[in-house]
Write a protein that holds these residues in place. Sequence first.
Motif, mmCIF file in Angstrom:
data_model
loop_
_atom_site.group_PDB
_atom_site.id
_atom_site.type_symbol
_atom_site.label_atom_id
_atom_site.label_comp_id
_atom_site.label_asym_id
_atom_site.label_seq_id
_atom_site.Cartn_x
_atom_site.Cartn_y
_atom_site.Cartn_z
ATOM 1 N N VAL A 194 0.807 -1.230 0.000
ATOM 2 C CA VAL A 194 0.000 0.000 0.000
ATOM 3 C C VAL A 194 0.838 1.277 0.000
ATOM 4 O O VAL A 194 0.311 2.361 0.251
ATOM 5 C CB VAL A 194 -0.963 0.020 1.215
ATOM 6 C CG1 VAL A 194 -1.930 -1.147 1.153
ATOM 7 C CG2 VAL A 194 -0.181 0.009 2.539
ATOM 8 N N TRP A 195 2.140 1.196 -0.295
ATOM 9 C CA TRP A 195 2.980 2.394 -0.218
ATOM 10 C C TRP A 195 2.373 3.531 -1.047
ATOM 11 O O TRP A 195 1.758 3.324 -2.088
ATOM 12 C CB TRP A 195 4.408 2.077 -0.672
ATOM 13 C CG TRP A 195 4.561 1.888 -2.157
ATOM 14 C CD1 TRP A 195 4.489 0.718 -2.853
ATOM 15 C CD2 TRP A 195 4.783 2.920 -3.124
ATOM 16 N NE1 TRP A 195 4.656 0.944 -4.194
ATOM 17 C CE2 TRP A 195 4.840 2.296 -4.390
ATOM 18 C CE3 TRP A 195 4.948 4.311 -3.053
ATOM 19 C CZ2 TRP A 195 5.043 3.016 -5.573
ATOM 20 C CZ3 TRP A 195 5.148 5.023 -4.224
ATOM 21 C CH2 TRP A 195 5.200 4.371 -5.468
ATOM 22 N N SER A 196 2.607 4.752 -0.550
ATOM 23 C CA SER A 196 2.120 5.935 -1.257
ATOM 24 C C SER A 196 2.944 7.128 -0.833
ATOM 25 O O SER A 196 3.171 7.359 0.358
ATOM 26 C CB SER A 196 0.639 6.184 -0.931
ATOM 27 O OG SER A 196 0.145 7.282 -1.666
ATOM 28 N N GLY A 197 3.420 7.908 -1.803
ATOM 29 C CA GLY A 197 4.231 9.075 -1.497
ATOM 30 C C GLY A 197 5.674 8.703 -1.235
ATOM 31 O O GLY A 197 6.109 7.573 -1.448
ATOM 32 N N GLY A 198 6.421 9.685 -0.780
ATOM 33 C CA GLY A 198 7.845 9.492 -0.560
ATOM 34 C C GLY A 198 8.653 10.198 -1.634
ATOM 35 O O GLY A 198 8.125 10.943 -2.466
ATOM 36 N N SER A 199 9.970 9.970 -1.629
ATOM 37 C CA SER A 199 10.868 10.709 -2.502
ATOM 38 C C SER A 199 11.802 9.801 -3.285
ATOM 39 O O SER A 199 12.192 8.729 -2.799
ATOM 40 C CB SER A 199 11.704 11.698 -1.675
ATOM 41 O OG SER A 199 10.895 12.680 -1.082
ATOM 42 N N PHE A 200 12.166 10.272 -4.470
ATOM 43 C CA PHE A 200 13.212 9.661 -5.277
ATOM 44 C C PHE A 200 14.305 10.703 -5.472
ATOM 45 O O PHE A 200 14.042 11.821 -5.927
ATOM 46 C CB PHE A 200 12.661 9.215 -6.630
ATOM 47 C CG PHE A 200 13.730 8.753 -7.595
ATOM 48 C CD1 PHE A 200 14.325 7.520 -7.441
ATOM 49 C CD2 PHE A 200 14.129 9.563 -8.652
ATOM 50 C CE1 PHE A 200 15.314 7.087 -8.324
ATOM 51 C CE2 PHE A 200 15.106 9.143 -9.540
ATOM 52 C CZ PHE A 200 15.699 7.902 -9.378
ATOM 53 N N VAL A 201 15.537 10.333 -5.095
ATOM 54 C CA VAL A 201 16.680 11.246 -5.215
ATOM 55 C C VAL A 201 17.787 10.539 -5.972
ATOM 56 O O VAL A 201 18.146 9.399 -5.647
ATOM 57 C CB VAL A 201 17.196 11.703 -3.831
ATOM 58 C CG1 VAL A 201 18.357 12.688 -3.999
ATOM 59 C CG2 VAL A 201 16.084 12.337 -3.011
#
Length: 480
Positions: A194-201
């Motif tokens: 159910v992951w949702s949101g967060g960041s990619f760097v």
Amino acid sequence: MSDVIPPTLDERGRSKVADVDRSLYDFKMSEEGYERYADGLTPDIVRAISGKKGEPAWMLELRLKALDVYHRRDMAPNWGPDISGLDLDHISTYVSAGAAQARDWDDVPTDIKDTFERLGIPEAERKSLAGVGAQYDSEIVYHNMREEVAKSGVVYTTIEDALRDPQWEGVVRAYFGKLIPMDDHKFAALHYAVWSGGSFVFVPAGVRVDYPLQSYFRLNASGAGQFEHTLIIVEEGADLHFIEGCSAPKYYEANLHAGAVELYVKDGARLRYSTIENWSKNMYNLNTKRATVGADAKMEWVSGSFGSHVSYLYPTTILAGANSTCEFTGITFAGAGQDLDTGCKVVLGGANTAASVDTKSISKDGGVNTFRSAVVVGRRADHARASVSCQSLMLDDISRSDTIPAMDVRNNTAAVGHEASIGRISNDTILYLMSRGCSEQEARSMVVNGFANPVSKELPLEYAVEMNNLIKLEMEGAIG
């Protein structure tokens, strides 16, 4: 396992826990008009989340596989704090205020903008940050980065946006879920479903980002979970400081945080990951963080854990390359109704690798702190070095602090050490400070702040101020 002080129950039988005055963080916004998925977890909910985000087919396949793992895994280990008060059948895994992601602060809806303004996020961005991501419940509502940083080739965006970008989808697929497998534990499986949101760097080789990037996670909804995923790749010889902040208002029912952080630090690179977790005391904080470090590279963790009813939190560092190093600096503050089981794990796999762990914990009003560490030295880790130091301060005779170190050393050239100390505030120290004009509460606060200073000085200024403010709030009424 440490004894847990049981919370009282409300009329619905849900956990109700005591808290100090945290008005700076404890405000709530109305959920009127929110999109909220049904409590519990089913394949239909997983498909709905994936469909809403327009994900590639492989991500939906990953989610459904994780859902199957989740249903097959046991609820919790038998060695940590009690989480029986967490009823996953009454946790909503997706809540959205319906706001589109903005890149201009003026375009953020007023109530959400007011939330982050009160928390100081825009001011921090203007003064000292290279980029900011702000997540509100299940969705990123604001993301922006300085133009000069973007011109250097640095990518800082949401995971969802990276998945939709043909240039980056393959990169995400190559790294996502590889450091933290979905069968690691039940809540890792829940996260991947159910992951949702967060960041990619992504920081290109040789690029040094002079100002920190920051993501801030605010969980406003009651009876909900937040499941952001952070994926950071620091290429060879690059340098980055990433800051993570978290907060939530207090409710009289359980909330859940089960995010995941995967960090890749390539040869010769450096990454500092700073966190202040300021959840309210109805939160079950079951976050998973892991880093792998290449040759001649360095991983630094700075961690402050406040709030939460229960925490399981052990950032893991894998020193895979020769001459790689890890530093972990952390502080945990447990008050009434809190059982915080925290620490770290370091795997020394390469030759001449080195790890330094320095943690402090403070317990008051019956709070329970457990420091749990693991140092693993592999057979090929010639001349590896590791030192672990844990200091605990108890402010009364009803609180508890435990230290549980584990060391697995499989190379006889390694040097590994552990030291722990547990103590009380000296009455002589308090009397001396009172003789110099301090009240008893001021004297105790001064001692606690001095104890926490080694962690505070490692944080960016605005976060050091926040940590000191949190300690001040926790110390109210701590006389005795």
